[in-house]
Motif scaffolding. Structure first.
Motif, PDB file in Angstrom:
ATOM      1  N   SER A  75      57.255  75.478  23.656  1.00  0.00           N
ATOM      2  CA  SER A  75      56.398  75.768  22.518  1.00  0.00           C
ATOM      3  C   SER A  75      55.019  75.205  22.837  1.00  0.00           C
ATOM      4  O   SER A  75      54.791  73.994  22.779  1.00  0.00           O
ATOM      5  CB  SER A  75      56.967  75.117  21.253  1.00  0.00           C
ATOM      6  N   GLU A  96      50.259  71.359  23.423  1.00  0.00           N
ATOM      7  CA  GLU A  96      48.801  71.301  23.324  1.00  0.00           C
ATOM      8  C   GLU A  96      48.332  70.205  22.374  1.00  0.00           C
ATOM      9  O   GLU A  96      47.236  69.667  22.534  1.00  0.00           O
ATOM     10  CB  GLU A  96      48.270  72.663  22.863  1.00  0.00           C
ATOM     11  N   VAL A  97      49.168  69.861  21.377  1.00  0.00           N
ATOM     12  CA  VAL A  97      48.766  68.833  20.424  1.00  0.00           C
ATOM     13  C   VAL A  97      48.667  67.459  21.096  1.00  0.00           C
ATOM     14  O   VAL A  97      48.002  66.556  20.583  1.00  0.00           O
ATOM     15  CB  VAL A  97      49.754  68.782  19.233  1.00  0.00           C
ATOM     16  N   HIS A 130      58.095  71.217  13.781  1.00  0.00           N
ATOM     17  CA  HIS A 130      57.212  72.327  13.442  1.00  0.00           C
ATOM     18  C   HIS A 130      56.590  72.207  12.057  1.00  0.00           C
ATOM     19  O   HIS A 130      55.887  73.109  11.618  1.00  0.00           O
ATOM     20  CB  HIS A 130      57.966  73.646  13.581  1.00  0.00           C
ATOM     21  N   THR A 177      52.276  70.707  13.155  1.00  0.00           N
ATOM     22  CA  THR A 177      52.823  70.476  14.487  1.00  0.00           C
ATOM     23  C   THR A 177      52.841  68.983  14.760  1.00  0.00           C
ATOM     24  O   THR A 177      51.808  68.321  14.667  1.00  0.00           O
ATOM     25  CB  THR A 177      51.982  71.186  15.572  1.00  0.00           C
ATOM     26  N   THR A 211      55.814  80.494  29.166  1.00  0.00           N
ATOM     27  CA  THR A 211      55.575  80.559  27.729  1.00  0.00           C
ATOM     28  C   THR A 211      56.865  80.783  26.957  1.00  0.00           C
ATOM     29  O   THR A 211      56.931  80.515  25.760  1.00  0.00           O
ATOM     30  CB  THR A 211      54.581  81.688  27.409  1.00  0.00           C
ATOM     31  N   SER A 271      49.032  67.293  14.569  1.00  0.00           N
ATOM     32  CA  SER A 271      47.908  68.200  14.348  1.00  0.00           C
ATOM     33  C   SER A 271      47.242  67.860  13.020  1.00  0.00           C
ATOM     34  O   SER A 271      47.783  67.105  12.212  1.00  0.00           O
ATOM     35  CB  SER A 271      48.392  69.646  14.345  1.00  0.00           C
ATOM     36  N   GLU A 326      60.138  68.186  19.366  1.00  0.00           N
ATOM     37  CA  GLU A 326      59.198  69.050  18.660  1.00  0.00           C
ATOM     38  C   GLU A 326      59.545  69.096  17.167  1.00  0.00           C
ATOM     39  O   GLU A 326      60.712  69.281  16.797  1.00  0.00           O
ATOM     40  CB  GLU A 326      59.252  70.471  19.222  1.00  0.00           C
ATOM     41  N   LYS A 335      52.194  75.109  21.375  1.00  0.00           N
ATOM     42  CA  LYS A 335      51.497  74.351  20.337  1.00  0.00           C
ATOM     43  C   LYS A 335      51.934  72.897  20.340  1.00  0.00           C
ATOM     44  O   LYS A 335      51.127  71.988  20.147  1.00  0.00           O
ATOM     45  CB  LYS A 335      51.750  74.974  18.967  1.00  0.00           C
ATOM     46  N   ASN A 336      53.237  72.658  20.563  1.00  0.00           N
ATOM     47  CA  ASN A 336      53.735  71.288  20.561  1.00  0.00           C
ATOM     48  C   ASN A 336      53.282  70.504  21.786  1.00  0.00           C
ATOM     49  O   ASN A 336      53.234  69.281  21.760  1.00  0.00           O
ATOM     50  CB  ASN A 336      55.258  71.271  20.467  1.00  0.00           C
TER      51      ASN A 336
END
Length: 343
Positions: free
Chosen positions: A54, A59-60, A110, A92, A50, A87, A108, A56-57
């Protein structure tokens, strides 16, 4: 970051991205490469945590709201194609590209602002050309095809038009010559032509003879072409279209954004030009580089909307000055033609 296929797959799985999604992103050939299963054999780069990524980047990639394809262009060639996984709120954005060396370039962003800035910064200082060029709005695919053919015709007569170029004769053509121009262009292998480069980028459909004849009549009613002494099937390029062709004939770099029913082509020639494609309808306009972030913002808004029952609305990106009637970019504060303050 640039990753080996095994590294990309490992990172993606760590973020709980499914194998089906990974395969759709990088292709079956790279998926079939041997994946290191034994953690003891992995080097430090292939053991994500982790702290390393990142989440979130990543998981998208699995839970994206929409995908936009980005093609980067240099010397009229697509040198990299990226898939942008976005997203729902665009906070994201993850960009994935497979390089010629079969590595995975993962970028990535943000926020939507970060992405737009990275895309448009190289073009911000470009100003519009001195000549006032007419906005071409709502062109059919056949009309746009003819304009591309006329660019080839122009370049066959003026190979290197410089800034001092002025028209010295009518450039004439016929319905049959339009098709011949493209056929000749397709066979010029050593020196790639405007048509060849544009076709690689946009994959233009070649219309039949009936569609070309209809498009010629439409272009004539728009005063973009004329009829020579009222002789049937003997046309000439109108002055406004001729200056526009002169200005876009030698373009070099740019990018393309594609999503659902929309495509936005941005290319740098004597100035900066955009082509907006909505379904099978085209619009072409010369713009200021400083307006490009707003154009990209508006284009992304277009991709947010369902397109099944939607009519093309170029005014989402382009509107007109209430004072002088010239085209302006939606969101611009002033008209570049008359200086009128816009709402």
């Amino acid at each position: 970051m640039e990753l080996l296929p095994t590294e990309f797959i490992t990172f993606a799985k760590f973020a709980k991205v499914s194998e089906k999604t990974i395969q759709s992103i990088i292709g079956i050939n790279l998926m079939n490469l041997k994946i290191i299963e034994n953690a003891d054999e992995m080097n430090w780069r292939t053991v994500p945590s982790t702290n390393d990524i990142s989440l979130k980047n990543w998981e998208v990639l699995e839970n994206y709201q929409k995908i936009i394809q980005l093609k980067n262009i240099a010397r009229r060639q697509v040198f990299q194609t990226n898939k942008l996984f976005c997203s729902e709120d665009f906070n994201t954005i993850s960009s994935v590209a497979v390089t010629e060396q079969n590595s995975i370039k993962f970028t990535e962003y943000h926020s939507k602002k970060d992405f737009i800035e990275s895309l448009t910064n190289p073009f911000l200082s470009i100003q519009s050309v001195d000549q006032k060029l007419k906005l071409l709005e709502g062109l059919s695919s056949s009309e746009f095809f003819i304009i591309v053919a006329l660019i080839e015709l122009f370049l066959s007569k003026y190979s290197y038009p410089d800034s001092n170029w002025i028209p010295d004769e009518l450039i004439t053509f016929s319905s049959n010559s339009i098709q011949e121009i493209i056929k000749e262009s397709e066979h010029k292998i050593e020196d790639q032509t405007w048509w060849q480069h544009w076709n690689v980028i946009s994959n233009v459909e070649i219309p039949n003879t009936e569609a070309i004849n209809t498009a010629l009549l439409l272009l004539q009613t728009k005063a973009l072409i004329g009829n020579t002494n009222d002789v049937e099937d003997n046309y000439f390029i109108g002055k406004s279209l001729l200056w526009l062709i002169r200005s876009i004939a030698w373009w070099d770099k740019g990018f393309v954004l594609e999503s659902n029913n929309y495509s936005l082509y941005v290319f740098q020639a004597s100035s900066l030009f955009i082509v907006l494609k909505e379904g099978k309808t085209y619009s072409l306009i010369n713009v200021e580089g400083i307006d490009l972030p707003t154009i990209i913002e508006n284009f992304i808004s277009l991709t947010d909307e369902p397109v099944e029952n939607k009519q093309p609305e170029t005014t989402k990106i382009i509107k007109f000055c209430p004072n002088c009637g010239e085209p302006v970019i939606k969101g611009a504060k002033f008209c570049v033609n008359c200086g009128n303050k816009l709402n």
